[in-house]
Design a protein around this motif. Structure first.
Motif, PDB file in Angstrom:
ATOM      1  N   SER A 120       0.809  -1.214   0.000  1.00  0.00           N
ATOM      2  CA  SER A 120       0.000   0.000   0.000  1.00  0.00           C
ATOM      3  C   SER A 120       0.842   1.263   0.000  1.00  0.00           C
ATOM      4  CB  SER A 120      -0.945   0.012   1.216  1.00  0.00           C
ATOM      5  OG  SER A 120      -0.185   0.045   2.429  1.00  0.00           O
ATOM      6  N   ASP A 121       2.173   1.146   0.260  1.00  0.00           N
ATOM      7  CA  ASP A 121       3.037   2.317   0.385  1.00  0.00           C
ATOM      8  C   ASP A 121       4.010   2.506  -0.783  1.00  0.00           C
ATOM      9  OD1 ASP A 121       1.939   3.071   2.794  1.00  0.00           O
ATOM     10  OD2 ASP A 121       3.392   1.964   4.015  1.00  0.00           O
ATOM     11  N   ILE A 122       3.891   1.716  -1.846  1.00  0.00           N
ATOM     12  CA  ILE A 122       4.928   1.784  -2.879  1.00  0.00           C
ATOM     13  C   ILE A 122       4.479   2.480  -4.157  1.00  0.00           C
ATOM     14  CG2 ILE A 122       6.008  -0.325  -2.003  1.00  0.00           C
ATOM     15  CD1 ILE A 122       4.827  -1.778  -4.413  1.00  0.00           C
ATOM     16  N   GLY A 123       3.208   2.799  -4.295  1.00  0.00           N
ATOM     17  CA  GLY A 123       2.738   3.450  -5.506  1.00  0.00           C
ATOM     18  C   GLY A 123       2.880   2.567  -6.726  1.00  0.00           C
ATOM     19  N   ILE A 124       2.241   1.397  -6.706  1.00  0.00           N
ATOM     20  CA  ILE A 124       2.442   0.401  -7.752  1.00  0.00           C
ATOM     21  C   ILE A 124       2.008   0.920  -9.128  1.00  0.00           C
ATOM     22  CG2 ILE A 124       0.190  -0.689  -7.378  1.00  0.00           C
ATOM     23  CD1 ILE A 124       3.485  -2.511  -8.158  1.00  0.00           C
ATOM     24  N   THR A 125       0.957   1.760  -9.167  1.00  0.00           N
ATOM     25  CA  THR A 125       0.515   2.308 -10.449  1.00  0.00           C
ATOM     26  C   THR A 125       1.581   3.225 -11.049  1.00  0.00           C
ATOM     27  OG1 THR A 125      -1.798   2.209  -9.726  1.00  0.00           O
ATOM     28  CG2 THR A 125      -1.280   3.627 -11.617  1.00  0.00           C
ATOM     29  N   TYR A 126       2.142   4.117 -10.219  1.00  0.00           N
ATOM     30  CA  TYR A 126       3.213   4.998 -10.677  1.00  0.00           C
ATOM     31  C   TYR A 126       4.419   4.185 -11.144  1.00  0.00           C
ATOM     32  CZ  TYR A 126       0.648   8.805  -8.414  1.00  0.00           C
ATOM     33  OH  TYR A 126      -0.303   9.714  -8.052  1.00  0.00           O
ATOM     34  N   LEU A 127       4.681   3.075 -10.436  1.00  0.00           N
ATOM     35  CA  LEU A 127       5.843   2.244 -10.770  1.00  0.00           C
ATOM     36  C   LEU A 127       5.703   1.661 -12.173  1.00  0.00           C
ATOM     37  CD1 LEU A 127       8.487   1.120  -9.527  1.00  0.00           C
ATOM     38  CD2 LEU A 127       7.160  -0.860  -8.759  1.00  0.00           C
ATOM     39  N   TRP A 128       4.529   1.134 -12.489  1.00  0.00           N
ATOM     40  CA  TRP A 128       4.314   0.540 -13.811  1.00  0.00           C
ATOM     41  C   TRP A 128       4.333   1.594 -14.912  1.00  0.00           C
ATOM     42  CZ3 TRP A 128       4.957  -3.900 -15.862  1.00  0.00           C
ATOM     43  CH2 TRP A 128       4.823  -5.067 -15.118  1.00  0.00           C
ATOM     44  N   ILE A 129       3.682   2.729 -14.672  1.00  0.00           N
ATOM     45  CA  ILE A 129       3.651   3.784 -15.689  1.00  0.00           C
ATOM     46  C   ILE A 129       5.061   4.278 -15.995  1.00  0.00           C
ATOM     47  CG2 ILE A 129       2.899   6.152 -16.141  1.00  0.00           C
ATOM     48  CD1 ILE A 129       0.339   5.521 -14.602  1.00  0.00           C
ATOM     49  N   THR A 130       5.864   4.477 -14.946  1.00  0.00           N
ATOM     50  CA  THR A 130       7.239   4.953 -15.139  1.00  0.00           C
ATOM     51  C   THR A 130       8.082   3.922 -15.867  1.00  0.00           C
ATOM     52  OG1 THR A 130       7.048   6.215 -13.074  1.00  0.00           O
ATOM     53  CG2 THR A 130       9.263   5.875 -13.954  1.00  0.00           C
TER      54      THR A 130
ATOM     55  N   CYS B 198      12.346  -2.186 -16.213  1.00  0.00           N
ATOM     56  CA  CYS B 198      12.789  -2.900 -15.012  1.00  0.00           C
ATOM     57  C   CYS B 198      12.487  -1.992 -13.834  1.00  0.00           C
ATOM     58  CB  CYS B 198      14.274  -3.218 -15.106  1.00  0.00           C
ATOM     59  SG  CYS B 198      14.976  -3.909 -13.584  1.00  0.00           S
ATOM     60  N   PHE B 199      11.957  -2.564 -12.773  1.00  0.00           N
ATOM     61  CA  PHE B 199      11.565  -1.751 -11.627  1.00  0.00           C
ATOM     62  C   PHE B 199      12.745  -1.056 -10.954  1.00  0.00           C
ATOM     63  CE2 PHE B 199       7.398  -4.210 -10.637  1.00  0.00           C
ATOM     64  CZ  PHE B 199       6.788  -3.556 -11.690  1.00  0.00           C
ATOM     65  N   ALA B 200      13.975  -1.543 -11.174  1.00  0.00           N
ATOM     66  CA  ALA B 200      15.131  -0.891 -10.559  1.00  0.00           C
ATOM     67  C   ALA B 200      15.268   0.546 -11.054  1.00  0.00           C
ATOM     68  CB  ALA B 200      16.404  -1.679 -10.857  1.00  0.00           C
ATOM     69  N   TYR B 201      15.008   0.763 -12.356  1.00  0.00           N
ATOM     70  CA  TYR B 201      15.114   2.109 -12.929  1.00  0.00           C
ATOM     71  C   TYR B 201      13.903   2.957 -12.549  1.00  0.00           C
ATOM     72  CZ  TYR B 201      18.581  -0.377 -15.677  1.00  0.00           C
ATOM     73  OH  TYR B 201      19.646  -1.152 -16.054  1.00  0.00           O
ATOM     74  N   ALA B 202      12.707   2.381 -12.690  1.00  0.00           N
ATOM     75  CA  ALA B 202      11.495   3.130 -12.368  1.00  0.00           C
ATOM     76  C   ALA B 202      11.462   3.516 -10.895  1.00  0.00           C
ATOM     77  CB  ALA B 202      10.266   2.293 -12.720  1.00  0.00           C
ATOM     78  N   ALA B 203      11.889   2.613 -10.022  1.00  0.00           N
ATOM     79  CA  ALA B 203      11.910   2.920  -8.594  1.00  0.00           C
ATOM     80  C   ALA B 203      12.882   4.057  -8.294  1.00  0.00           C
ATOM     81  CB  ALA B 203      12.292   1.670  -7.795  1.00  0.00           C
ATOM     82  N   GLY B 204      14.027   4.058  -8.971  1.00  0.00           N
ATOM     83  CA  GLY B 204      14.984   5.139  -8.777  1.00  0.00           C
ATOM     84  C   GLY B 204      14.416   6.486  -9.184  1.00  0.00           C
ATOM     85  N   VAL B 205      13.724   6.523 -10.336  1.00  0.00           N
ATOM     86  CA  VAL B 205      13.113   7.767 -10.812  1.00  0.00           C
ATOM     87  C   VAL B 205      12.052   8.253  -9.836  1.00  0.00           C
ATOM     88  CG1 VAL B 205      11.667   8.763 -12.630  1.00  0.00           C
ATOM     89  CG2 VAL B 205      13.605   7.306 -13.233  1.00  0.00           C
ATOM     90  N   LEU B 206      11.186   7.360  -9.369  1.00  0.00           N
ATOM     91  CA  LEU B 206      10.129   7.746  -8.429  1.00  0.00           C
ATOM     92  C   LEU B 206      10.708   8.216  -7.098  1.00  0.00           C
ATOM     93  CD1 LEU B 206       7.449   4.957  -9.000  1.00  0.00           C
ATOM     94  CD2 LEU B 206       7.439   7.294  -9.850  1.00  0.00           C
ATOM     95  N   ALA B 207      11.743   7.532  -6.628  1.00  0.00           N
ATOM     96  CA  ALA B 207      12.345   7.912  -5.352  1.00  0.00           C
ATOM     97  C   ALA B 207      12.992   9.287  -5.429  1.00  0.00           C
ATOM     98  CB  ALA B 207      13.372   6.856  -4.930  1.00  0.00           C
ATOM     99  N   ILE B 208      13.714   9.553  -6.519  1.00  0.00           N
ATOM    100  CA  ILE B 208      14.350  10.863  -6.685  1.00  0.00           C
ATOM    101  C   ILE B 208      13.293  11.963  -6.812  1.00  0.00           C
ATOM    102  CG2 ILE B 208      15.773  12.256  -8.246  1.00  0.00           C
ATOM    103  CD1 ILE B 208      17.350   9.680  -8.834  1.00  0.00           C
ATOM    104  N   SER B 209      12.218  11.683  -7.543  1.00  0.00           N
ATOM    105  CA  SER B 209      11.130  12.648  -7.673  1.00  0.00           C
ATOM    106  C   SER B 209      10.490  12.933  -6.315  1.00  0.00           C
ATOM    107  CB  SER B 209      10.075  12.113  -8.644  1.00  0.00           C
ATOM    108  OG  SER B 209       8.965  12.971  -8.717  1.00  0.00           O
ATOM    109  N   ASN B 210      10.320  11.898  -5.508  1.00  0.00           N
ATOM    110  CA  ASN B 210       9.752  12.086  -4.174  1.00  0.00           C
ATOM    111  C   ASN B 210      10.658  12.928  -3.291  1.00  0.00           C
ATOM    112  OD1 ASN B 210       9.811  10.813  -1.175  1.00  0.00           O
ATOM    113  ND2 ASN B 210       7.703  10.896  -1.938  1.00  0.00           N
ATOM    114  N   LEU B 211      11.963  12.703  -3.387  1.00  0.00           N
ATOM    115  CA  LEU B 211      12.900  13.462  -2.556  1.00  0.00           C
ATOM    116  C   LEU B 211      12.969  14.930  -2.982  1.00  0.00           C
ATOM    117  CD1 LEU B 211      15.819  10.868  -2.286  1.00  0.00           C
ATOM    118  CD2 LEU B 211      14.285  11.586  -0.447  1.00  0.00           C
ATOM    119  N   LEU B 212      12.882  15.178  -4.291  1.00  0.00           N
ATOM    120  CA  LEU B 212      13.021  16.546  -4.792  1.00  0.00           C
ATOM    121  C   LEU B 212      11.732  17.348  -4.706  1.00  0.00           C
ATOM    122  CD1 LEU B 212      15.282  15.959  -7.938  1.00  0.00           C
ATOM    123  CD2 LEU B 212      15.968  16.828  -5.691  1.00  0.00           C
TER     124      LEU B 212
END
Length: 414
Positions: free
Chosen positions: A87-97, A110-124
């Motif tokens: 419930s805390d990972i934003g699975i829809t955002y992960l797939w779209i990215t 690959c989720f490794a790249y999408a997760a990195g993009v989402l994490a950096i966006s969240n931090l910024l």
């Protein structure tokens, strides 16, 4: 041990639901058919190059599916023990990215790249609202399961291919694997009812505690999740077993470091940027190390005399005669074999028996192949320059660009 047994029993019930609930079973069968279609497509490519059918794509799909169930059990146990909350990972955002990144470079699906993009966006910018430790924990565990499956499945039925790299022909193996994975994952349900009598977990659980919002009274449900994991590599400098073992080790090391960073970032915000950056860059490092190995001299190249065996078809006369990959055939029926063309002439002669003298690991061995009718002996030789069909493998554009920029920096041209 009692806790582990209870967890396995609970997960077993949820996994069993996948194979008994009609809608989940239908979806899982669709995933199996998709995997079988992918293996058939890859086999068609191999057959178009080598002109001889292997006919074992369905067997490969069944093996991958059975191993996928095993990987699903391992992944489910890790997801539960670590405490990954979907419930805390934003699975829809992960797939779209991930799908958007695929258009930039196919391997970025690959989720490794999408997760990195989402994490950096969240931090910024604070968007999307996700838990970075939970997201990185999920990515780490999926890659850990993938490394386990590569180790087991990689050496099974790799597809032989002819490769042209740096202007030279060589033999190799296309290791493309797909696994339908039935998983059990956690999803928080909010605060538990005061009278809720759930499973009592140890004090360290979950490892991925977000202390800003974690509550001991939070309730979780186990949910069935279906997914497909995939892996692809072409190896010309190692055997399929060696390449699979090395790739599995590199990927396991990546996933272990990422999981450690996820756990640390759940306890200290100082580790959040490091986890966000390591997810895509660490995965790129794994790929780069694999590609760098392919710049060495090919393992499957024609010797100065005779022909080298690239692969032996399963169930063929050559397999029954004991031939192996990298055997060098020097003599057939008392006649020296001086190259690829001579080998083709022997096949056209249609002899029912082929007495081979070969070199194997520095020693001489004999083999008798008995061929019935018009059947093929089952030997796929290493290509020479007369091979008419082959795959052209170029260096990855991103890595080539990075290499050129690095060289320019060393030469002081910036």
């Amino acid at each position: 041990m009692e806790l582990l047994g209870t967890l396995l029993l609970m997960m077993g019930r949820v996994l069993l639901n996948i194979f008994t609930a009609p809608h989940l079973l239908l979806l899982y069968l669709l995933l199996f058919l998709l995997v079988a279609w992918q293996y058939r497509r890859l086999q068609n490519v191999s057959e178009s190059l080598l002109l001889k059918p292997r006919g074992d794509y369905l067997k490969s799909a069944v093996i991958s599916t059975l191993l996928g169930v095993l990987g699903g059990i391992l992944g489910s146990l890790l997801l539960v023990l670590v405490g990954t909350d979907l419930s805390d990972i934003g699975i829809t955002y992960l797939w779209i990215t991930a799908l958007a990144l695929m258009f930039i470079q196919p391997r970025f699906l690959c989720f490794a790249y999408a997760a990195g993009v989402l994490a950096i966006s969240n931090l910024l910018w604070g968007f999307p609202s996700i838990s970075i430790p939970q997201l990185m924990g999920l990515v780490a565990i999926l890659h850990m399961v993938e490394s386990f499956l590569i180790l087991l499945n990689g050496p099974i039925n790799p597809l032989p291919v002819y490769i042209k790299k740096s202007g030279r022909l060589r033999g190799g193996f296309n290791i493309q694997l797909f696994w339908p994975i039935p998983l059990v994952a956690l999803m928080s349900l909010g605060l538990a009812d005061p009278g809720y009598a759930g499973l009592e977990m140890p004090v360290w659980w979950p490892l991925l505690q977000d202390y800003s919002g974690f509550s001991d009274s939070k309730a979780f449900a186990m949910l069935p999740v279906l997914a497909i994991l995939g892996y692809g590599e072409i190896t010309t400098t190692q055997s399929a077993r060696q390449a699979s073992r090395k790739s599995a080790l590199l990927l396991f090391q990546f996933s272990l470091v990422l999981l450690l960073l996820a756990i640390l970032s759940a306890r200290s915000a100082y580790f959040l940027p490091l986890a966000a950056i390591f997810s895509p860059l660490g995965h790129e490092l794994v790929i780069w190390l694999g590609m760098r190995n392919e710049n060495r001299r090919g393992l499957y190249v024609q010797p100065s005399f005779g022909i080298m065996v690239l692969d032996v078809l399963p169930g063929s006369p050559a397999e029954r005669a004991g031939l192996k990959s990298r055997d060098i055939i020097l003599n057939i029926n008392g006649q020296p074999l001086d190259g690829f063309a001579a080998w083709q002439e022997h096949l056209k002669a249609g002899r029912s028996e082929l007495l081979l003298k070969m070199q194997r690991n520095g020693r001489m061995v004999d083999a008798l192949i008995k061929v019935s009718g018009n059947s093929h002996p089952g030997i796929i030789p290493v290509p020479d320059e007369s091979a008419g069909k082959f795959l052209v493998v170029e260096d990855d554009y991103i890595f080539s660009l990075a290499r050129r920029l690095w060289r320019r920096m060393l030469e002081g041209k910036f």
